[in-house]
Design an enzyme around this catalytic site. Structure first.
Site, short mmCIF file in Angstrom:
data_model
loop_
_atom_site.label_atom_id
_atom_site.label_comp_id
_atom_site.label_asym_id
_atom_site.label_seq_id
_atom_site.Cartn_x
_atom_site.Cartn_y
_atom_site.Cartn_z
N LYS A 55 19.17 40.56 -36.15
CA LYS A 55 18.11 41.07 -35.27
C LYS A 55 18.51 42.43 -34.69
O LYS A 55 17.76 43.39 -34.75
CB LYS A 55 17.84 40.05 -34.16
CG LYS A 55 16.76 40.44 -33.20
CD LYS A 55 16.44 39.31 -32.23
CE LYS A 55 15.50 39.82 -31.15
NZ LYS A 55 15.15 38.79 -30.18
N GLU A 94 30.43 40.38 -36.31
CA GLU A 94 30.71 39.54 -37.48
C GLU A 94 29.89 40.00 -38.68
O GLU A 94 30.40 40.16 -39.79
CB GLU A 94 30.36 38.06 -37.19
CG GLU A 94 31.26 37.37 -36.19
CD GLU A 94 30.77 37.50 -34.76
OE1 GLU A 94 30.06 38.49 -34.45
OE2 GLU A 94 31.13 36.63 -33.96
N GLY A 127 16.43 35.01 -31.68
CA GLY A 127 17.27 34.76 -32.86
C GLY A 127 17.21 33.31 -33.33
O GLY A 127 17.03 33.02 -34.51
N ARG A 128 17.34 32.38 -32.39
CA ARG A 128 17.38 30.96 -32.78
C ARG A 128 16.00 30.39 -33.06
O ARG A 128 15.86 29.22 -33.40
CB ARG A 128 18.13 30.14 -31.71
CG ARG A 128 17.59 30.32 -30.31
CD ARG A 128 18.55 29.79 -29.26
NE ARG A 128 18.14 30.12 -27.90
CZ ARG A 128 18.47 31.24 -27.27
NH1 ARG A 128 19.20 32.16 -27.87
NH2 ARG A 128 18.05 31.47 -26.03
N GLU A 171 22.08 26.94 -26.93
CA GLU A 171 22.00 28.35 -26.54
C GLU A 171 20.75 28.59 -25.68
O GLU A 171 20.72 29.48 -24.84
CB GLU A 171 21.99 29.27 -27.78
CG GLU A 171 22.47 30.68 -27.48
CD GLU A 171 22.59 31.56 -28.72
OE1 GLU A 171 21.55 31.91 -29.30
OE2 GLU A 171 23.72 31.93 -29.09
N HIS A 231 30.50 5.45 -40.58
CA HIS A 231 31.90 5.13 -40.89
C HIS A 231 32.85 6.07 -40.14
O HIS A 231 34.02 6.19 -40.52
CB HIS A 231 32.13 5.20 -42.40
CG HIS A 231 31.27 4.20 -43.12
ND1 HIS A 231 31.70 2.92 -43.38
CD2 HIS A 231 29.99 4.27 -43.56
CE1 HIS A 231 30.73 2.26 -43.99
NE2 HIS A 231 29.68 3.05 -44.11
N LYS A 251 32.50 38.39 -26.26
CA LYS A 251 32.37 39.53 -27.18
C LYS A 251 33.08 40.76 -26.62
O LYS A 251 33.79 41.47 -27.33
CB LYS A 251 30.88 39.90 -27.37
CG LYS A 251 30.06 38.94 -28.19
CD LYS A 251 28.66 39.55 -28.42
CE LYS A 251 27.66 38.52 -28.89
NZ LYS A 251 26.29 39.02 -28.97
O1 F6P Z 1 25.73 35.00 -30.32
C1 F6P Z 1 24.53 35.33 -29.77
C2 F6P Z 1 23.49 35.81 -30.72
O2 F6P Z 1 22.86 36.87 -30.10
C3 F6P Z 1 22.49 34.73 -31.10
O3 F6P Z 1 21.55 34.50 -30.13
C4 F6P Z 1 21.93 35.30 -32.35
O4 F6P Z 1 21.21 34.35 -33.07
C5 F6P Z 1 23.18 35.77 -33.04
O5 F6P Z 1 24.00 36.26 -31.99
C6 F6P Z 1 23.00 36.81 -34.09
O6 F6P Z 1 22.43 37.97 -33.59
P1 F6P Z 1 21.86 39.08 -34.55
O7 F6P Z 1 20.76 38.49 -35.35
O8 F6P Z 1 21.39 40.18 -33.65
O9 F6P Z 1 22.98 39.53 -35.45
#
Ligand code: F6P
Length: 537
Positions: free
Chosen positions: A204, A210, A265-266, A351, A382, A502
């Site tokens: 987003k 990452e 995002g979620r 979240e 199990h 972060k």
């Molecule tokens: O870790 C928080 C967060 O902002 C989530 O809410 C989101 O889904 C994820 O990181 C990824 O964010 P982006 O789509 O901006 O890379």
């Protein structure tokens, strides 16, 4: 808006929770309880009869929802009001799957037009990948699609592409890289040919460390093999709200699939974030998925609170979390295709509703989201069901199953379903000491073999796992989470709690890579950094 524990209904619920309720008794007093406390919405059948509730509890719970203005807040969300107050944004994931064909003006733009344009772009692109008319830089068709994203830009597509694998085009391999641990990158790309691989960089913000780190490694991996910057245009597309960063990264914005800041995002799996899913299952199935979401959106928007599945699930969750001391909730899908559903719902719920202050910023004095967890049945039986049956914690469970298997082989499916039904029965009704003795068990083992029962569960059943049904199921949980957030008077749509880690990681990263730097943290963190600096080669 008020904190819910200031309401008369909360007081009443506290009193009701002090009265014991026994499922054996409740079922014998009300022979039709199983049907009385069940509700069909679209293709989803919800049996909530095996909960520690009666009409009085339900009435008080609906009263609490009304006291917290749930209906008005629901309407405000659908109308595009800026209910995400701390970020001053609309919350309009429901617009992503709206099938009504009416325009919807939000903050000066017709969001439905925007959604349709991107869906058309996704449809064209997915079709081109699927029919091999889109080829890689060397002219080979794309065989591998790798989505690079994390959190909401990963969990939804992973969950849905696994859930709908039955409907996938099998000559296209879909994979996912989310972790900043290069192990995932190395293992996913290990046997792939860069000339046949397309990366979807899904973010987003297009700034998530990452994702950008993995995206840069993917670009290098591609260039190492194809040796020409021009190859990027054929092997990289972006899904983002941030055209500027996409372009800076080197992806032509013609190869960008847009979404908007009113999609959290979620809550983004029905936006362009679902591109990998559309490539896998095809545009028609993806549109079916959207229709399923829409059907549940409409149910949530129009049904009375009493006949509303998401509201019922929300209230039952609140009953256990706030009045019966439950700290966790288990999601137990009896379908291997849904094996990533618990992880997906973990982010969606935790979240969203893992918050300690209310909408006005005041600390809350009641519990908010429980820890959500789970695994598919029968595997979990199990592993951890022992604790649910005989442990000391109350763990409300959602059992999810399907009447028909997509892979009917021999006796597997009736056995699977028998296990699902048996678990809900065992949890609810248990086995008394007398029943254990009647089986001839010696006194020394009687207590060990007693099942106290009275363990609550919902059963969610549909005829078959289709894209449409998956859409209904996910929207059911999305709206459950929304309704709980409203009742708890919190903002379900921000996530400030992910920020501190972060920021600290940035500082520590610079210290790890430069041993001349003197870290100035606490003695534990300093010690860990020093150890890393010393041992790292
Ligand atoms: O870790 C928080 C967060 O902002 C989530 O809410 C989101 O889904 C994820 O990181 C990824 O964010 P982006 O789509 O901006 O890379």
């Amino acid at each position: 808006m008020q904190q819910p524990n200031k309401t008369a209904e909360w007081e009443q619920l506290l009193k009701l929770a002090a009265q014991p309720r026994d499922l054996r008794q409740l079922f014998s007093q009300q022979p039709s309880r199983g049907t009385d406390y069940s509700l069909q919405a679209g293709d989803i059948f919800l049996d909530y009869s095996k909960n520690l509730i009666d009409d009085e509890v339900l009435q008080a719970l609906f009263g609490l929802a009304r006291a917290q203005n749930l209906e008005a807040r629901r309407d405000a969300m659908f109308a595009g009001e800026h209910i995400n107050a701390t970020e001053d944004r609309s919350v309009l994931h429901v617009a992503l799957r709206d099938q009504s064909n009416q325009s919807k003006n939000v903050d000066g733009s017709d969001v439905h037009q925007q959604v349709r344009t991107v869906l058309d772009q996704m449809t064209d692109f997915s079709t081109a990948i699927r029919d091999k008319s889109w080829t890689g830089y060397t002219g080979k068709p794309i065989k591998n699609v790798v989505n690079i994203g994390i959190g909401g830009s990963d969990l939804g597509p992973v969950m849905a592409s696994e859930a709908l694998k039955f409907y996938s085009q099998r000559d296209i391999h879909i994979d996912f890289i989310s972790n900043i641990d290069a192990t995932q990158f190395a293992e996913v790309t290990r046997n792939l040919d860069p000339a046949e691989t397309l990366f979807i960089i899904a973010s987003k913000t297009f700034t998530t460390d990452e994702t950008m780190t993995n995206a840069r490694s993917a670009r290098q991996w591609t260039l190492d093999s194809l040796q020409d910057d021009a190859a990027i245009a054929k092997h990289f597309v972006a899904v983002s709200t941030n055209a500027e960063e996409v372009s800076k990264f080197g992806i032509d914005t013609a190869n960008m699939f847009e979404f908007w800041d009113w999609v959290g995002g979620r809550y983004s799996m029905t936006s362009a974030i679902g591109l990998a899913v559309m490539i896998s299952i095809g545009p028609d199935n993806f549109h079916e998925l959207l229709k399923g979401f829409y059907a549940m959106d409409e149910h949530f928007r129009t049904a009375s609170l009493e006949q509303n599945q998401p509201v019922l699930l929300a209230l039952l969750g609140i009953w256990y979390t706030n009045f019966n001391g439950a700290q966790t909730e288990a999601i137990l899908p009896y379908d291997q295709y849904l094996h990533r559903l618990p992880a997906y719902l973990q982010q969606a719920s935790m979240e969203s509703n893992g918050k300690r202050v209310d909408l006005q910023g005041n600390p809350v004095s009641y519990s908010t989201a429980p820890v959500l967890w789970g695994e598919p049945g029968t595997n979990g039986q199990h592993a951890f069901y022992q604790l649910i049956h005989q442990g000391t914690q109350l763990i409300p469970c959602d059992f999810i199953g399907f009447v028909n298997s997509l892979n009917p082989v021999g006796e597997h499916h009736p056995k699977l379903t028998a296990n699902l039904f048996a678990q809900t029965e065992a949890l609810a009704f248990g086995k008394t000491a007398d029943e254990v003795r009647a089986e001839g068990v010696g006194e020394v083992l009687v207590n060990h073999k007693v099942f106290t029962g009275n363990k609550p569960s919902n059963t969610i059943l549909a005829e078959k796992l289709t894209p449409n049904v998956l859409g209904q199921l996910i929207a059911l949980y999305e709206h459950k989470i929304f309704a709980q957030g409203v009742i708890w008077n919190i903002n379900s749509f921000d996530q400030w709690g992910v920020e501190l880690g972060k920021v600290l990681a940035k500082t520590i990263y610079s210290e790890l890579s430069d041993s001349t730097k003197q870290p100035a943290h606490d003695s534990s963190t300093n010690n860990l950094i020093a150890r890393y600096q010393k041992q790292h080669r």
